[in-house]
Design a protein around this motif. Structure first.
Motif, PDB file in Angstrom:
ATOM      1  N   GLY A  15      11.080  -7.123 -37.965  1.00  0.00           N
ATOM      2  CA  GLY A  15      11.565  -6.832 -36.623  1.00  0.00           C
ATOM      3  C   GLY A  15      10.501  -6.289 -35.693  1.00  0.00           C
ATOM      4  O   GLY A  15      10.714  -6.216 -34.478  1.00  0.00           O
ATOM      5  N   GLY A  16       9.365  -5.928 -36.262  1.00  0.00           N
ATOM      6  CA  GLY A  16       8.288  -5.373 -35.464  1.00  0.00           C
ATOM      7  C   GLY A  16       7.450  -6.442 -34.790  1.00  0.00           C
ATOM      8  O   GLY A  16       7.738  -7.640 -34.872  1.00  0.00           O
ATOM      9  N   SER A  17       6.394  -5.984 -34.124  1.00  0.00           N
ATOM     10  CA  SER A  17       5.523  -6.876 -33.357  1.00  0.00           C
ATOM     11  C   SER A  17       4.063  -6.606 -33.664  1.00  0.00           C
ATOM     12  O   SER A  17       3.679  -5.479 -34.011  1.00  0.00           O
ATOM     13  CB  SER A  17       5.752  -6.680 -31.849  1.00  0.00           C
ATOM     14  OG  SER A  17       7.074  -6.989 -31.484  1.00  0.00           O
ATOM     15  N   SER A  62       9.315 -22.675 -36.966  1.00  0.00           N
ATOM     16  CA  SER A  62       9.683 -21.393 -37.568  1.00  0.00           C
ATOM     17  C   SER A  62       9.370 -20.195 -36.681  1.00  0.00           C
ATOM     18  O   SER A  62       9.889 -19.100 -36.921  1.00  0.00           O
ATOM     19  CB  SER A  62       8.977 -21.229 -38.922  1.00  0.00           C
ATOM     20  OG  SER A  62       7.573 -21.274 -38.746  1.00  0.00           O
ATOM     21  N   VAL A  63       8.526 -20.384 -35.666  1.00  0.00           N
ATOM     22  CA  VAL A  63       8.145 -19.236 -34.827  1.00  0.00           C
ATOM     23  C   VAL A  63       8.577 -19.384 -33.377  1.00  0.00           C
ATOM     24  O   VAL A  63       8.365 -18.474 -32.579  1.00  0.00           O
ATOM     25  CB  VAL A  63       6.621 -18.987 -34.887  1.00  0.00           C
ATOM     26  CG1 VAL A  63       6.145 -18.855 -36.325  1.00  0.00           C
ATOM     27  CG2 VAL A  63       5.851 -20.082 -34.160  1.00  0.00           C
ATOM     28  N   LYS A  64       9.175 -20.510 -33.050  1.00  0.00           N
ATOM     29  CA  LYS A  64       9.594 -20.731 -31.662  1.00  0.00           C
ATOM     30  C   LYS A  64      10.557 -19.640 -31.213  1.00  0.00           C
ATOM     31  O   LYS A  64      11.481 -19.280 -31.941  1.00  0.00           O
ATOM     32  CB  LYS A  64      10.264 -22.095 -31.523  1.00  0.00           C
ATOM     33  CG  LYS A  64       9.285 -23.255 -31.507  1.00  0.00           C
ATOM     34  CD  LYS A  64      10.016 -24.586 -31.359  1.00  0.00           C
ATOM     35  CE  LYS A  64       9.014 -25.735 -31.365  1.00  0.00           C
ATOM     36  NZ  LYS A  64       9.694 -27.057 -31.324  1.00  0.00           N
ATOM     37  N   GLY A  65      10.313 -19.137 -30.024  1.00  0.00           N
ATOM     38  CA  GLY A  65      11.155 -18.091 -29.478  1.00  0.00           C
ATOM     39  C   GLY A  65      10.750 -16.694 -29.894  1.00  0.00           C
ATOM     40  O   GLY A  65      11.247 -15.706 -29.344  1.00  0.00           O
ATOM     41  N   SER A  84       9.627  -9.906 -33.360  1.00  0.00           N
ATOM     42  CA  SER A  84      10.713 -10.120 -34.328  1.00  0.00           C
ATOM     43  C   SER A  84      10.172 -10.672 -35.638  1.00  0.00           C
ATOM     44  O   SER A  84      10.686 -11.661 -36.185  1.00  0.00           O
ATOM     45  CB  SER A  84      11.762 -11.075 -33.742  1.00  0.00           C
ATOM     46  OG  SER A  84      12.291 -10.568 -32.536  1.00  0.00           O
ATOM     47  N   LEU A  85       9.139 -10.038 -36.135  1.00  0.00           N
ATOM     48  CA  LEU A  85       8.479 -10.527 -37.344  1.00  0.00           C
ATOM     49  C   LEU A  85       9.404 -10.495 -38.544  1.00  0.00           C
ATOM     50  O   LEU A  85      10.231  -9.578 -38.688  1.00  0.00           O
ATOM     51  CB  LEU A  85       7.219  -9.712 -37.608  1.00  0.00           C
ATOM     52  CG  LEU A  85       6.021 -10.106 -36.734  1.00  0.00           C
ATOM     53  CD1 LEU A  85       4.989  -9.001 -36.681  1.00  0.00           C
ATOM     54  CD2 LEU A  85       5.414 -11.404 -37.239  1.00  0.00           C
ATOM     55  N   LYS A  86       9.242 -11.498 -39.382  1.00  0.00           N
ATOM     56  CA  LYS A  86      10.024 -11.632 -40.605  1.00  0.00           C
ATOM     57  C   LYS A  86       9.067 -11.577 -41.799  1.00  0.00           C
ATOM     58  O   LYS A  86       7.887 -11.905 -41.659  1.00  0.00           O
ATOM     59  CB  LYS A  86      10.761 -12.973 -40.609  1.00  0.00           C
ATOM     60  CG  LYS A  86      11.664 -13.199 -39.406  1.00  0.00           C
ATOM     61  CD  LYS A  86      12.269 -14.595 -39.453  1.00  0.00           C
ATOM     62  CE  LYS A  86      13.176 -14.854 -38.258  1.00  0.00           C
ATOM     63  NZ  LYS A  86      13.755 -16.222 -38.297  1.00  0.00           N
ATOM     64  N   PRO A  87       9.576 -11.219 -42.951  1.00  0.00           N
ATOM     65  CA  PRO A  87       8.698 -11.199 -44.138  1.00  0.00           C
ATOM     66  C   PRO A  87       8.014 -12.538 -44.385  1.00  0.00           C
ATOM     67  O   PRO A  87       6.863 -12.566 -44.841  1.00  0.00           O
ATOM     68  CB  PRO A  87       9.674 -10.844 -45.263  1.00  0.00           C
ATOM     69  CG  PRO A  87      10.725 -10.025 -44.599  1.00  0.00           C
ATOM     70  CD  PRO A  87      10.903 -10.646 -43.246  1.00  0.00           C
ATOM     71  N   VAL A 115      -1.732 -10.312 -42.065  1.00  0.00           N
ATOM     72  CA  VAL A 115      -0.480  -9.809 -41.494  1.00  0.00           C
ATOM     73  C   VAL A 115       0.492  -9.578 -42.640  1.00  0.00           C
ATOM     74  O   VAL A 115       0.752 -10.485 -43.438  1.00  0.00           O
ATOM     75  CB  VAL A 115       0.119 -10.810 -40.484  1.00  0.00           C
ATOM     76  CG1 VAL A 115       1.525 -10.379 -40.071  1.00  0.00           C
ATOM     77  CG2 VAL A 115      -0.784 -10.921 -39.259  1.00  0.00           C
ATOM     78  N   THR A 116       0.989  -8.373 -42.730  1.00  0.00           N
ATOM     79  CA  THR A 116       1.941  -8.015 -43.771  1.00  0.00           C
ATOM     80  C   THR A 116       3.232  -7.559 -43.113  1.00  0.00           C
ATOM     81  O   THR A 116       3.209  -6.717 -42.208  1.00  0.00           O
ATOM     82  CB  THR A 116       1.387  -6.886 -44.654  1.00  0.00           C
ATOM     83  OG1 THR A 116       0.135  -7.306 -45.210  1.00  0.00           O
ATOM     84  CG2 THR A 116       2.351  -6.552 -45.776  1.00  0.00           C
ATOM     85  N   VAL A 117       4.343  -8.125 -43.562  1.00  0.00           N
ATOM     86  CA  VAL A 117       5.647  -7.761 -42.993  1.00  0.00           C
ATOM     87  C   VAL A 117       6.554  -7.328 -44.133  1.00  0.00           C
ATOM     88  O   VAL A 117       6.838  -8.105 -45.040  1.00  0.00           O
ATOM     89  CB  VAL A 117       6.293  -8.938 -42.233  1.00  0.00           C
ATOM     90  CG1 VAL A 117       7.588  -8.481 -41.567  1.00  0.00           C
ATOM     91  CG2 VAL A 117       5.323  -9.504 -41.202  1.00  0.00           C
ATOM     92  N   SER A 118       7.006  -6.097 -44.072  1.00  0.00           N
ATOM     93  CA  SER A 118       7.856  -5.570 -45.136  1.00  0.00           C
ATOM     94  C   SER A 118       9.322  -5.598 -44.703  1.00  0.00           C
ATOM     95  O   SER A 118       9.638  -5.576 -43.521  1.00  0.00           O
ATOM     96  CB  SER A 118       7.428  -4.151 -45.489  1.00  0.00           C
ATOM     97  OG  SER A 118       7.480  -3.311 -44.344  1.00  0.00           O
ATOM     98  N   GLU A 119      10.183  -5.600 -45.710  1.00  0.00           N
ATOM     99  CA  GLU A 119      11.630  -5.647 -45.424  1.00  0.00           C
ATOM    100  C   GLU A 119      12.070  -4.410 -44.683  1.00  0.00           C
ATOM    101  O   GLU A 119      11.581  -3.314 -44.931  1.00  0.00           O
ATOM    102  CB  GLU A 119      12.390  -5.784 -46.751  1.00  0.00           C
ATOM    103  CG  GLU A 119      12.078  -7.072 -47.495  1.00  0.00           C
ATOM    104  CD  GLU A 119      12.889  -8.257 -46.994  1.00  0.00           C
ATOM    105  OE1 GLU A 119      13.669  -8.066 -46.043  1.00  0.00           O
ATOM    106  OE2 GLU A 119      12.736  -9.336 -47.559  1.00  0.00           O
TER     107      GLU A 119
END
Length: 119
Positions: A15-17, A62-65, A84-87, A115-119
Motif C-alpha cells: 500500500g505504500g509508495s 499489472s501496474v496500470k493505474g 499502492s505497492l503490492k508484494p 524494491v521490497t514490499v512486505s505484507e
C-alpha cells in the motif's frame, strides 16, 4: 561512455509508495526511449513502463493505474512513481535507455535498485 544510475529503491509495506529515479550521464543526446524493467528470482526481466522521447507512455497491465513514468529530457532523467505497492511488485528494478543514431541502436542498463514490499 553512457552510464545509468538508479536510486530510490527501498523497503515499504503493501500500500505504500516509492519513487525511483534514473539519470544518464556520458551523452547529451536525448534517448529515444527510457524505460523501467524489473526482475524477480526465477523470472525473466519484464517491462514495467516505457517513455519515448515523443511522449508515448506504456505500462505493463499489472501496474496500470498505480505506477507513473515520467521524464526530464534536459537532464536525461526518468522517474517511476510507484503507488499502492503490492508484494508482487518486489524485485530489482532496472533503468533502460535506448538511443538510435547513425551507428544503429544502442541499449543501456543501470545497475538496478532493490524494491521490497512486505505484507
Amino acid at each position: 561512455q553512457v552510464q545509468l544510475v538508479e536510486s530510490g529503491g527501498g523497503a515499504v509495506q503493501a500500500g505504500g509508495s516509492l519513487r525511483l529515479s534514473c539519470t544518464a550521464s556520458g551523452t547529451i543526446s536525448v534517448f529515444n526511449a527510457m524505460n523501467w524493467y524489473r526482475q524477480t528470482p526465477g523470472k525473466q526481466r519484464e517491462m514495467v513502463a516505457t517513455a519515448t522521447s515523443g511522449g508515448s507512455l506504456n505500462y505493463a497491465d499489472s501496474v496500470k493505474g498505480r505506477f507513473a513514468i515520467s521524464r526530464e529530457h534536459a537532464q536525461n532523467t526518468v522517474y517511476l512513481q510507484m503507488n499502492s505497492l503490492k508484494p508482487e511488485d518486489a524485485g530489482v528494478y532496472y533503468c533502460n535507455a535506448v538511443l538510435i543514431g547513425g551507428r544503429g541502436k544502442n541499449t543501456y542498463w543501470g545497475q538496478g535498485t532493490q524494491v521490497t514490499v512486505s505484507e
